[in-house]
Design an enzyme around this catalytic site. Structure first.
Site, PDB file in Angstrom:
ATOM      1  N   SER A 133      11.153  -9.435  24.885  1.00 53.72           N
ATOM      2  CA  SER A 133      10.488  -8.279  24.291  1.00 53.72           C
ATOM      3  C   SER A 133      11.095  -6.976  24.813  1.00 53.72           C
ATOM      4  O   SER A 133      12.290  -6.758  24.654  1.00 53.72           O
ATOM      5  CB  SER A 133       8.982  -8.366  24.549  1.00 53.72           C
ATOM      6  OG  SER A 133       8.262  -7.451  23.763  1.00 53.72           O
ATOM      7  N   GLU A 226       7.610 -12.731  13.511  1.00 56.04           N
ATOM      8  CA  GLU A 226       7.211 -11.677  14.445  1.00 56.04           C
ATOM      9  C   GLU A 226       7.415 -10.290  13.835  1.00 56.04           C
ATOM     10  O   GLU A 226       8.247 -10.103  12.933  1.00 56.04           O
ATOM     11  CB  GLU A 226       7.956 -11.811  15.764  1.00 56.04           C
ATOM     12  CG  GLU A 226       9.448 -11.540  15.755  1.00 56.04           C
ATOM     13  CD  GLU A 226       9.990 -11.546  17.187  1.00 56.04           C
ATOM     14  OE1 GLU A 226       9.675 -10.583  17.916  1.00 56.04           O
ATOM     15  OE2 GLU A 226      10.698 -12.494  17.564  1.00 56.04           O
ATOM     16  N   HIS A 256       6.358 -13.655  18.006  1.00 54.62           N
ATOM     17  CA  HIS A 256       6.974 -12.947  19.123  1.00 54.62           C
ATOM     18  C   HIS A 256       6.895 -13.785  20.399  1.00 54.62           C
ATOM     19  O   HIS A 256       5.874 -14.390  20.699  1.00 54.62           O
ATOM     20  CB  HIS A 256       6.240 -11.616  19.316  1.00 54.62           C
ATOM     21  CG  HIS A 256       6.850 -10.719  20.334  1.00 54.62           C
ATOM     22  ND1 HIS A 256       8.087 -10.155  20.183  1.00 54.62           N
ATOM     23  CD2 HIS A 256       6.374 -10.267  21.538  1.00 54.62           C
ATOM     24  CE1 HIS A 256       8.356  -9.388  21.225  1.00 54.62           C
ATOM     25  NE2 HIS A 256       7.336  -9.454  22.071  1.00 54.62           N
TER      26      HIS A 256
END
Length: 286
Positions: A133, A226, A256
């Site tokens: 991320s 995502e 995600h």
């Protein structure tokens, strides 16, 4: 998880938001497979995750996600999973968080952690940088900063679901919102806190807009469901247009950071980590 993070986005005070997010910290069997040692990288706290089983001649520098704002306790289990499957001693810097320490504090700390490894005599050809991320975006920004400083570069970078545009571009930021556990409101809030009024198109804040020449191989994994997938695809396309060595594997139906769910038995997550280990073996050797 989506409900928990939707509520978290309602917290305007970052310390309160961190406490609320940490309230969801599922147990991880992978933590039993590593030894965790506290250390320091200059003034930065850090941890070594060392597999109890077989290790190989390689070092993973892992940069955690959390929108540059959160270092969730739940990351420990995921990092343990990575260290174990990669058979790599893994250094995880507790880099400074926004908004108390906005851009570029996290990059400065990540570069310092990499320099720490070099100072310890670690061969850069045996180093892999990875992150999930925001940590994936930070992985790429760290490469850019090291290249611009003309420092020896690592053998491989592995961004997982990387946050490559802190300005939150891409239609999937909205169209995939019904499917992903990462909610758009939280992504925008974290991007705003990290930038603190600075330009989201600065390449170090958003590697999507960077000159990607002269970088080592980049291996990206992401989920097609995502909210970040459009910006990730745009990054991969721009990298390939610039003749960078960049591979994107986008997994159907995955959200995600889906690799984090290997510990709870998600078969696609286990397969993704296996393929990640294969890629590291291919580049660094067995």
């Amino acid at each position: 998880m989506r409900g928990h993070l939707t509520r978290a986005a309602g917290y305007d005070d970052p310390p309160e938001q961190r406490v609320f997010i940490d309230a969801a910290n599922p147990p991880s069997p992978s933590l039993r497979r590593v030894v965790i040692e506290e250390t320091r990288v200059g003034s930065i706290p850090a941890k070594w995750f060392k597999p109890k089983g077989e290790t190989k001649d390689r070092t993973l520098l892992f940069l955690h996600g959390g929108g540059y704002v959160i270092y969730a306790k739940s990351h420990a289990g995921f990092i343990a999973s990575l260290a174990t499957i990669l058979k790599a001693k893994t250094l995880v810097p507790d880099y400074r968080l926004a908004p108390e320490h906005p851009f570029p504090a996290a990059i400065e700390d990540a570069v310092a952690a990499y320099e720490f490894l070099l100072e310890q005599g670690t061969d850069p050809r045996r180093i892999v940088i990875a992150g999930d991320s925001a940590g994936g975006g930070l992985t790429l920004a760290t490469l850019l900063a090291l290249r611009d400083k003309k420092r020896p570069l690592p053998a491989l970078a592995c961004p997982l679901s990387p946050f490559v545009d802190t300005g939150c571009s891409g239609k999937s930021f909205e169209t995939n919102a019904p499917y992903d556990w990462l909610v758009p409101a939280l992504g925008r809030q974290w991007g705003k806190w990290y930038l603190s009024g600075q330009d989201s198109k600065n390449p170090l804040a958003s590697p999507l807009f960077a000159d990607l020449s002269g970088l080592p191989p980049i291996y990206i994994q992401a989920g097609k469901a995502e909210i970040l997938i459009d910006q990730i695809k745009d990054f991969a396309r721009r990298a390939q247009e610039q003749k960078a060595d960049c591979t994107l594997e986008a997994w159907t139906g995955m959200t995600h950071d889906f690799q984090m769910f290997a510990d709870v038995g998600l078969s696609e997550a286990k397969e993704a980590l296996r393929k990640l280990a294969e890629r590291v073996d291919l580049v660094l050797g067995q």
